[in-house]
Design a protein around this motif. Structure first.
Motif, PDB file in Angstrom:
ATOM      1  N   VAL A  82      20.042  51.139  10.895  1.00  0.00           N
ATOM      2  CA  VAL A  82      18.782  50.511  11.290  1.00  0.00           C
ATOM      3  C   VAL A  82      17.770  51.592  11.656  1.00  0.00           C
ATOM      4  N   GLY A  83      18.229  52.599  12.396  1.00  0.00           N
ATOM      5  CA  GLY A  83      17.342  53.698  12.751  1.00  0.00           C
ATOM      6  C   GLY A  83      16.801  54.432  11.540  1.00  0.00           C
ATOM      7  N   LEU A  84      17.624  54.590  10.509  1.00  0.00           N
ATOM      8  CA  LEU A  84      17.216  55.317   9.312  1.00  0.00           C
ATOM      9  C   LEU A  84      16.329  54.497   8.386  1.00  0.00           C
ATOM     10  N   LEU A  85      16.587  53.185   8.289  1.00  0.00           N
ATOM     11  CA  LEU A  85      15.982  52.388   7.220  1.00  0.00           C
ATOM     12  C   LEU A  85      14.893  51.425   7.669  1.00  0.00           C
ATOM     13  N   TYR A  86      14.849  51.047   8.940  1.00  0.00           N
ATOM     14  CA  TYR A  86      13.919  49.994   9.357  1.00  0.00           C
ATOM     15  C   TYR A  86      12.612  50.533   9.945  1.00  0.00           C
ATOM     16  N   ASP A  87      12.419  51.834   9.934  1.00  0.00           N
ATOM     17  CA  ASP A  87      11.153  52.439  10.346  1.00  0.00           C
ATOM     18  C   ASP A  87      10.659  53.307   9.193  1.00  0.00           C
ATOM     19  N   GLU A  88       9.403  53.146   8.798  1.00  0.00           N
ATOM     20  CA  GLU A  88       8.899  53.832   7.610  1.00  0.00           C
ATOM     21  C   GLU A  88       8.948  55.344   7.751  1.00  0.00           C
ATOM     22  N   ALA A  89       8.562  55.871   8.917  1.00  0.00           N
ATOM     23  CA  ALA A  89       8.574  57.325   9.096  1.00  0.00           C
ATOM     24  C   ALA A  89      10.000  57.870   9.026  1.00  0.00           C
ATOM     25  N   ALA A  90      10.946  57.130   9.618  1.00  0.00           N
ATOM     26  CA  ALA A  90      12.346  57.567   9.577  1.00  0.00           C
ATOM     27  C   ALA A  90      12.892  57.512   8.156  1.00  0.00           C
ATOM     28  N   LEU A  91      12.576  56.449   7.427  1.00  0.00           N
ATOM     29  CA  LEU A  91      13.049  56.337   6.043  1.00  0.00           C
ATOM     30  C   LEU A  91      12.493  57.477   5.196  1.00  0.00           C
ATOM     31  N   SER A  92      11.231  57.786   5.383  1.00  0.00           N
ATOM     32  CA  SER A  92      10.633  58.899   4.637  1.00  0.00           C
ATOM     33  C   SER A  92      11.318  60.221   4.986  1.00  0.00           C
ATOM     34  N   ALA A  93      11.635  60.404   6.266  1.00  0.00           N
ATOM     35  CA  ALA A  93      12.326  61.631   6.686  1.00  0.00           C
ATOM     36  C   ALA A  93      13.732  61.692   6.105  1.00  0.00           C
ATOM     37  N   ALA A  94      14.420  60.550   6.058  1.00  0.00           N
ATOM     38  CA  ALA A  94      15.767  60.516   5.472  1.00  0.00           C
ATOM     39  C   ALA A  94      15.714  60.860   3.987  1.00  0.00           C
ATOM     40  N   LEU A  95      14.730  60.317   3.277  1.00  0.00           N
ATOM     41  CA  LEU A  95      14.588  60.619   1.855  1.00  0.00           C
ATOM     42  C   LEU A  95      14.236  62.090   1.639  1.00  0.00           C
ATOM     43  N   ASP A  96      13.467  62.652   2.534  1.00  0.00           N
ATOM     44  CA  ASP A  96      13.132  64.075   2.433  1.00  0.00           C
ATOM     45  C   ASP A  96      14.371  64.937   2.673  1.00  0.00           C
ATOM     46  N   LEU A  97      15.237  64.484   3.570  1.00  0.00           N
ATOM     47  CA  LEU A  97      16.469  65.219   3.869  1.00  0.00           C
ATOM     48  C   LEU A  97      17.364  65.329   2.641  1.00  0.00           C
ATOM     49  N   ILE A  98      17.384  64.294   1.800  1.00  0.00           N
ATOM     50  CA  ILE A  98      18.299  64.265   0.659  1.00  0.00           C
ATOM     51  C   ILE A  98      17.561  64.447  -0.673  1.00  0.00           C
ATOM     52  N   LYS A  99      16.335  64.923  -0.628  1.00  0.00           N
ATOM     53  CA  LYS A  99      15.488  64.960  -1.822  1.00  0.00           C
ATOM     54  C   LYS A  99      16.050  65.833  -2.940  1.00  0.00           C
ATOM     55  N   ASP A 100      16.845  66.849  -2.596  1.00  0.00           N
ATOM     56  CA  ASP A 100      17.378  67.747  -3.621  1.00  0.00           C
ATOM     57  C   ASP A 100      18.752  67.318  -4.119  1.00  0.00           C
ATOM     58  N   TRP A 101      19.314  66.240  -3.576  1.00  0.00           N
ATOM     59  CA  TRP A 101      20.648  65.797  -3.959  1.00  0.00           C
ATOM     60  C   TRP A 101      20.564  64.889  -5.180  1.00  0.00           C
ATOM     61  N   ASP A 102      21.599  64.944  -6.003  1.00  0.00           N
ATOM     62  CA  ASP A 102      21.709  63.980  -7.092  1.00  0.00           C
ATOM     63  C   ASP A 102      23.029  63.226  -6.955  1.00  0.00           C
ATOM     64  N   ALA A 103      23.267  62.312  -7.868  1.00  0.00           N
ATOM     65  CA  ALA A 103      24.454  61.462  -7.775  1.00  0.00           C
ATOM     66  C   ALA A 103      25.744  62.277  -7.832  1.00  0.00           C
ATOM     67  N   TYR A 104      25.735  63.369  -8.578  1.00  0.00           N
ATOM     68  CA  TYR A 104      26.933  64.193  -8.695  1.00  0.00           C
ATOM     69  C   TYR A 104      27.217  64.923  -7.381  1.00  0.00           C
ATOM     70  N   ASP A 105      26.159  65.365  -6.703  1.00  0.00           N
ATOM     71  CA  ASP A 105      26.334  65.964  -5.379  1.00  0.00           C
ATOM     72  C   ASP A 105      26.969  64.971  -4.419  1.00  0.00           C
ATOM     73  N   VAL A 106      26.446  63.759  -4.410  1.00  0.00           N
ATOM     74  CA  VAL A 106      26.912  62.744  -3.455  1.00  0.00           C
ATOM     75  C   VAL A 106      28.335  62.325  -3.774  1.00  0.00           C
ATOM     76  N   GLU A 107      28.645  62.177  -5.060  1.00  0.00           N
ATOM     77  CA  GLU A 107      30.018  61.821  -5.436  1.00  0.00           C
ATOM     78  C   GLU A 107      30.984  62.935  -5.052  1.00  0.00           C
ATOM     79  N   GLY A 108      30.574  64.180  -5.253  1.00  0.00           N
ATOM     80  CA  GLY A 108      31.432  65.293  -4.837  1.00  0.00           C
ATOM     81  C   GLY A 108      31.655  65.302  -3.340  1.00  0.00           C
ATOM     82  N   LEU A 109      30.603  65.023  -2.585  1.00  0.00           N
ATOM     83  CA  LEU A 109      30.736  64.981  -1.132  1.00  0.00           C
ATOM     84  C   LEU A 109      31.604  63.815  -0.704  1.00  0.00           C
ATOM     85  N   ARG A 110      31.443  62.679  -1.365  1.00  0.00           N
ATOM     86  CA  ARG A 110      32.285  61.510  -1.078  1.00  0.00           C
ATOM     87  C   ARG A 110      33.766  61.849  -1.207  1.00  0.00           C
TER      88      ARG A 110
END
Length: 453
Positions: free
Chosen positions: A338-366
Motif C-alpha cells: 500500500v505504501g509503494l502503490l497507493y501514493d503517486e510520489a511513492a509509486l514513481s519512486a518505486a518505478l525509478d528504483l527498478i528502472k534499469d531492471w528487466d524481466a530476466y533480472d527479476v527472474e534471476g533474483l526470484r
C-alpha cells in the motif's frame, strides 16, 4: 461496456477484457484485501488435521459456522468454507486454513480483521485440540502424510502437477503464504503498479523468508516455499516478461491467460478435467468434451484463478511473493505494498528504483532469493540495500496517505518489523535456523510452540 452476467457465454474478445476493466476505480474507492494461510496441527502430536473426524477440519468449519453465523460454502455435502459479505474462509489442498479478507479502507482495519479471525478460530479450535502455525512451508509432515481436502479442482490439479514440474504437489499441500490485493484506477495505472510490484516481489520474499524447515530438518533455504514455486508448472508461474514492455496493457494479460493450459470446466457443481487443453479452443467452441459450447464469464474467471505468476491480475492485483508468518507480518505485507502503490510520489519512486531492471533480472533474483535472502544481488546491488530503500519509499507513501486509527497513529508502524529485518540483515528464517541449531537442540517440535498463533 455493459455489465456482463457471469453465466453469459463469451462471444467476443472484449468480453475477456471485462474481468479487468470492471476493476478500474477512482482513488477514493481503492481498498485493501489481505489473504493468509496457516497450517493446522494437533496439540501434543503436531500431526496435520484431516478433513473428517470429530476433531477434523469439517468439525472446525461447522463450529465456526455456528459461532460466527457466516454462511457455509459447500461442495456436494461437504462444507469447504465460510462466506460473509466479501470475506471468506477457505481450504487449500492440504487443509491449509485461509482467510480471504474483505476489501478494507486501511491497514488498521486489516489488522483488526485478522485478529478477530484468529480469535474466532481459536474459540473453536482449542476445544478440538487444534493449533495453527504461521510458516511458509510445512516443517515436519511428509508430502504423502498430508491429508487432502474434498474439493474437486484439487484432484485435477494434483494429477496434472506431476506432469509439469517436480515440486507442484509440494506447493499445493505443504506451502502457506500471505498476500495483498490492491486496486487500480485505469489500464495505465494498472501497468505501472504491476511492473513495480512484480519487480519488487523478490524483495518481499527476502524480507518475509520464513520456511527453512522440511521433514524435521533444515532444508537449505530461507524461503523453501519460494524455491518450490521455481519448479512448479512453468506455463503459469514466475515473472511474465511482457509486464516490462512499455506498451503493456490488459490485452497482453488476456493473451498470456489464453495460452496457459486449462485445468477444469465446472458445470452444475462438478469439476470436469480438461487439464492441458486450450482456452482458445474453448472460445472457438472446439474444447474437447465441450464441442459446440462457449465459455462463460465464470469459466474465464475460474481459469484466471489457475494462473500463478508472482503478481496476478483479476479485477485487482494480487502480490503473491511472501511466506506466511506471525500476526505482525500479516499486517506488514499490506503496509509494504500500500505504501509503494497507493501514493503517486511513492509509486514513481518505486518505478525509478527498478528502472534499469528487466524481466530476466527479476527472474534471476526470484531464483536467488530463496537460498540467499537479503544477501542475493541484482545488477551487483545487494537485496538488503534495495530493501532499505524500498521501505523508505513505502514509509513515505503511508505518511502521505495519513490513514489514522482512533489513537491518531498512521499506518507506518506496521513497517517497523520489516525495517528491523532490513537494517540487521537477519531474516525471520535466519532467526529460526539459529534457534533450531542452538536453543532447540535440533528438535523441530519446538517450532510448533514458537510459531503457533
Amino acid at each position: 461496456m455493459a455489465k456482463i452476467d457471469k453465466n453469459t457465454p463469451i462471444e467476443k474478445y472484449d468480453d475477456l477484457l471485462y474481468t479487468f476493466t470492471k476493476g478500474m476505480k477512482p482513488k477514493d474507492e481503492w481498498r485493501i484485501g489481505t489473504e493468509h494461510e496457516k497450517f493446522g496441527f494437533y496439540h501434543g502430536t503436531n500431526d496435520p488435521v484431516p478433513y473428517e473426524g470429530e476433531k477434523g477440519i469439517k468439525a472446525l468449519l461447522d463450529g465456526l459456522k455456528t459461532n460466527t453465523h457466516w454462511d457455509g460454502i459447500y461442495e456436494g455435502d461437504n462444507i469447504i468454507g465460510l462466506q460473509e459479505g466479501y470475506g471468506s474462509v477457505t481450504l487449500e489442498p492440504g487443509g491449509q486454513f485461509e482467510l480471504s479478507g474483505a476489501p478494507l479502507n486501511s491497514i488498521h482495519e486489516t489488522c483488526i480483521e485478522i485478529a478477530s479471525h484468529l480469535t474466532a478460530v481459536r474459540s473453536v479450535a482449542d476445544d478440538l485440540g487444534i493449533g495453527f502455525l504461521g510458516l511458509g512451508f510445512q516443517p515436519k509432515t511428509r508430502l504423502e502424510d498430508v491429508p487432502m481436502m474434498p474439493k474437486g479442482r484439487y484432484n485435477i490439479m494434483r494429477e496434472y502437477m506431476q506432469k509439469v514440474g517436480r515440486l507442484g504437489r509440494q506447493m499445493m499441500f505443504r506451502s502457506c503464504t500471505v498476500q495483498v490485493n490492491l486496486d487500480f484506477a485505469s489500464e495505465a495505472d494498472m501497468a505501472r503498479k504491476f511492473k513495480a510490484s512484480l519487480a519488487l516481489q523478490p524483495i518481499a520474499t527476502a524480507l518475509f523468508a520464513n520456511s527453512p524447515f522440511a521433514e524435521g530438518r533444515l532444508n537449505g533455504y530461507q524461503s523453501y516455499r519460494a524455491h518450490v514455486w521455481t519448479d512448479t508448472d512453468p506455463d503459469r508461474t514466475g515473472v511474465p516478461k511482457f509486464v516490462f514492455n512499455s506498451d503493456f496493457g490488459f490485452k497482453d494479460y488476456v493473451e498470456y491467460a489464453l495460452d496457459v493450459p486449462m485445468y477444469f470446466v465446472k458445470r452444475d457443481g462438478i469439476y470436469h478435467d480438461v487439464s492441458g487443453l486450450s482456452f482458445r479452443d474453448f472460445m472457438a467452441g472446439k474444447l474437447k468434451g465441450f464441442e459446440g459450447q462457449l465459455p462463460t464469464q465464470s469459466d474465464w474467471e475460474d481459469h484466471l484463478t489457475t494462473l500463478f505468476p508472482e503478481v496476478r491480475m483479476k479485477s485487482y492485483l494480487e502480490m503473491r511473493g511472501a511466506d506466511a508468518g506471525p500476526w505482525s507480518r500479516l499486517c506488514a505485507l499490506p503496509a509494504l505494498f500500500v505504501g509503494l502503490l497507493y501514493d503517486e510520489a511513492a509509486l514513481s519512486a518505486a518505478l525509478d528504483l527498478i528502472k534499469d531492471w528487466d524481466a530476466y533480472d527479476v527472474e534471476g533474483l526470484r531464483r536467488a532469493v530463496p537460498a540467499l535472502g537479503l544477501n542475493a544481488k541484482i545488477r551487483g546491488i545487494r537485496v538488503q540495500d534495495i530493501a532499505k530503500e524500498t521501505l523508505k519509499i513505502a514509509r513515505s507513501g503511508l505518511n502521505a496517505r495519513a490513514a489514522l486509527n482512533a489513537a491518531g497513529d498512521n499506518e507506518t508502524g506496521f513497517l517497523g518489523e520489516l525495517e528491523d529485518i532490513a537494517e540487521t540483515g537477519i531474516t525471520p528464517a535466519m532467526r529460526l535456523i539459529d534457534k533450531f541449531k542452538n536453543e532447540w537442540g535440533g528438535d523441530i517440535n519446538k517450532v510448533y510452540e514458537e510459531c503457533a498463533y
